[in-house]
Design a protein around this motif. Structure first.
Motif, PDB file in Angstrom:
ATOM      1  N   GLY A  17      22.700 -60.726 -27.258  1.00  0.00           N
ATOM      2  CA  GLY A  17      22.170 -60.746 -25.898  1.00  0.00           C
ATOM      3  C   GLY A  17      23.092 -61.475 -24.936  1.00  0.00           C
ATOM      4  O   GLY A  17      23.346 -61.005 -23.819  1.00  0.00           O
ATOM      5  N   ALA A 118      19.059 -54.836 -30.888  1.00  0.00           N
ATOM      6  CA  ALA A 118      17.890 -55.252 -30.104  1.00  0.00           C
ATOM      7  C   ALA A 118      18.270 -56.344 -29.112  1.00  0.00           C
ATOM      8  O   ALA A 118      17.802 -56.338 -27.967  1.00  0.00           O
ATOM      9  CB  ALA A 118      16.773 -55.730 -31.026  1.00  0.00           C
ATOM     10  N   CYS A 121      20.277 -54.572 -26.314  1.00  0.00           N
ATOM     11  CA  CYS A 121      19.406 -53.747 -25.464  1.00  0.00           C
ATOM     12  C   CYS A 121      18.464 -54.611 -24.630  1.00  0.00           C
ATOM     13  O   CYS A 121      18.169 -54.273 -23.475  1.00  0.00           O
ATOM     14  CB  CYS A 121      18.621 -52.757 -26.317  1.00  0.00           C
ATOM     15  SG  CYS A 121      19.637 -51.459 -27.029  1.00  0.00           S
ATOM     16  N   THR A 122      18.005 -55.727 -25.190  1.00  0.00           N
ATOM     17  CA  THR A 122      17.163 -56.642 -24.420  1.00  0.00           C
ATOM     18  C   THR A 122      17.934 -57.217 -23.246  1.00  0.00           C
ATOM     19  O   THR A 122      17.411 -57.304 -22.120  1.00  0.00           O
ATOM     20  CB  THR A 122      16.630 -57.775 -25.316  1.00  0.00           C
ATOM     21  OG1 THR A 122      15.865 -57.198 -26.378  1.00  0.00           O
ATOM     22  CG2 THR A 122      15.758 -58.737 -24.537  1.00  0.00           C
ATOM     23  N   THR A 124      20.425 -55.826 -21.747  1.00  0.00           N
ATOM     24  CA  THR A 124      20.615 -54.744 -20.782  1.00  0.00           C
ATOM     25  C   THR A 124      19.348 -54.504 -19.969  1.00  0.00           C
ATOM     26  O   THR A 124      19.408 -54.323 -18.746  1.00  0.00           O
ATOM     27  CB  THR A 124      21.041 -53.450 -21.501  1.00  0.00           C
ATOM     28  OG1 THR A 124      22.253 -53.705 -22.222  1.00  0.00           O
ATOM     29  CG2 THR A 124      21.264 -52.319 -20.530  1.00  0.00           C
ATOM     30  N   VAL A 125      18.188 -54.509 -20.635  1.00  0.00           N
ATOM     31  CA  VAL A 125      16.920 -54.324 -19.922  1.00  0.00           C
ATOM     32  C   VAL A 125      16.711 -55.461 -18.923  1.00  0.00           C
ATOM     33  O   VAL A 125      16.335 -55.224 -17.766  1.00  0.00           O
ATOM     34  CB  VAL A 125      15.737 -54.222 -20.918  1.00  0.00           C
ATOM     35  CG1 VAL A 125      14.405 -54.358 -20.209  1.00  0.00           C
ATOM     36  CG2 VAL A 125      15.794 -52.910 -21.682  1.00  0.00           C
ATOM     37  N   ALA A 141      17.371 -47.656 -21.530  1.00  0.00           N
ATOM     38  CA  ALA A 141      17.550 -48.959 -22.175  1.00  0.00           C
ATOM     39  C   ALA A 141      16.294 -49.376 -22.927  1.00  0.00           C
ATOM     40  O   ALA A 141      16.379 -49.951 -24.025  1.00  0.00           O
ATOM     41  CB  ALA A 141      17.926 -50.004 -21.134  1.00  0.00           C
ATOM     42  N   ILE A 142      15.136 -49.061 -22.378  1.00  0.00           N
ATOM     43  CA  ILE A 142      13.882 -49.408 -23.056  1.00  0.00           C
ATOM     44  C   ILE A 142      13.707 -48.570 -24.321  1.00  0.00           C
ATOM     45  O   ILE A 142      13.295 -49.088 -25.369  1.00  0.00           O
ATOM     46  CB  ILE A 142      12.691 -49.247 -22.093  1.00  0.00           C
ATOM     47  CG1 ILE A 142      12.761 -50.331 -21.014  1.00  0.00           C
ATOM     48  CG2 ILE A 142      11.364 -49.311 -22.838  1.00  0.00           C
ATOM     49  CD1 ILE A 142      11.734 -50.183 -19.918  1.00  0.00           C
ATOM     50  N   SER A 144      16.110 -47.320 -26.135  1.00  0.00           N
ATOM     51  CA  SER A 144      17.064 -47.861 -27.109  1.00  0.00           C
ATOM     52  C   SER A 144      16.583 -49.181 -27.694  1.00  0.00           C
ATOM     53  O   SER A 144      16.777 -49.442 -28.884  1.00  0.00           O
ATOM     54  CB  SER A 144      18.433 -48.045 -26.454  1.00  0.00           C
ATOM     55  OG  SER A 144      18.969 -46.799 -26.091  1.00  0.00           O
ATOM     56  N   LEU A 145      15.946 -50.003 -26.870  1.00  0.00           N
ATOM     57  CA  LEU A 145      15.398 -51.264 -27.363  1.00  0.00           C
ATOM     58  C   LEU A 145      14.300 -51.019 -28.392  1.00  0.00           C
ATOM     59  O   LEU A 145      14.279 -51.645 -29.455  1.00  0.00           O
ATOM     60  CB  LEU A 145      14.859 -52.102 -26.200  1.00  0.00           C
ATOM     61  CG  LEU A 145      14.113 -53.384 -26.568  1.00  0.00           C
ATOM     62  CD1 LEU A 145      15.016 -54.341 -27.318  1.00  0.00           C
ATOM     63  CD2 LEU A 145      13.560 -54.041 -25.318  1.00  0.00           C
ATOM     64  N   VAL A 149      14.443 -52.082 -32.370  1.00  0.00           N
ATOM     65  CA  VAL A 149      13.402 -52.870 -33.042  1.00  0.00           C
ATOM     66  C   VAL A 149      12.841 -52.096 -34.237  1.00  0.00           C
ATOM     67  O   VAL A 149      12.567 -52.674 -35.298  1.00  0.00           O
ATOM     68  CB  VAL A 149      12.287 -53.259 -32.038  1.00  0.00           C
ATOM     69  CG1 VAL A 149      11.087 -53.854 -32.743  1.00  0.00           C
ATOM     70  CG2 VAL A 149      12.829 -54.239 -31.005  1.00  0.00           C
TER      71      VAL A 149
END
Length: 180
Positions: A17, A118, A121-122, A124-125, A141-142, A144-145, A149
């Motif tokens: 992250g 994860a 992607c978190t 990025t979100v 992005a969501i 992909s997150l 997960v």
């Protein structure tokens, strides 16, 4: 086999992250576009999670049969006959050791990779949510997150399935043979 340490997963999540957040800051400060994971990326993560579960399923069937046979055997210790029906069921569900190690290695890699993806992607979100204009990248992005997960969970579940029941013949504390 040692189970994946949850703190390693948390550390990888946070590290990924931070790296992705710093990369997004660096790119946008230089006038470039932000990096947004694509839909095929998320689908690929989901497919890897499904393959992980599918490869670990025969190992799960074997370990469940082994646990069941050991439970029945523990209840009937007085009889010395080892050729009972429950042990025949275990031998019929036996898995090639190389395939079991492949399933375990894939499970560990899926959990570690899922944690890294994860975290990225978190970040990025959160980066996209902090912008004044979100754009079309947020749903991707969501997705992909969520898929990352799912990969993480699939890896942890498959790793749990690959764990053999403890052997009653050796003490729990003496896992390393002595040199004497």
């Amino acid at each position: 086999m040692t189970r994946t340490n949850p703190w390693h997963l948390v550390l990888l999540f946070v590290a990924a992250g931070v790296v992705v957040w710093a990369l997004q800051v660096w790119l946008t400060s230089g006038g470039s576009a932000t990096i947004v994971p694509s839909l095929p990326f998320g689908i690929t993560l989901l497919l890897i999670g499904i393959v992980t579960i599918v490869l670990a399923w025969p190992v799960r069937r074997y370990t469940q049969a082994l646990r069941k046979a050991q439970d029945v055997s523990d209840r009937r210790r007085d009889d010395a006959d080892d050729d009972r029906p429950e042990w025949r069921e275990v031998s019929s569900k036996r898995v090639d050791p190389q395939r079991a190690m492949l399933a375990l290695a894939l499970a560990k890699a899926s959990s570690l990779g899922g944690s890294i993806f994860a975290g990225g992607c978190t970040a990025t979100v959160l980066w996209l949510a902090s912008r004044t204009v979100v754009g079309a990248g947020m749903p991707l992005a969501i997705v992909s997150l969520v898929c990352a997960v799912a990969l993480l969970v699939a890896g942890l579940v498959a790793e749990n399935w690959c764990a053999l029941p403890p052997d009653d013949s050796e003490p729990a504390g003496d896992s390393v043979p002595s040199a004497s």
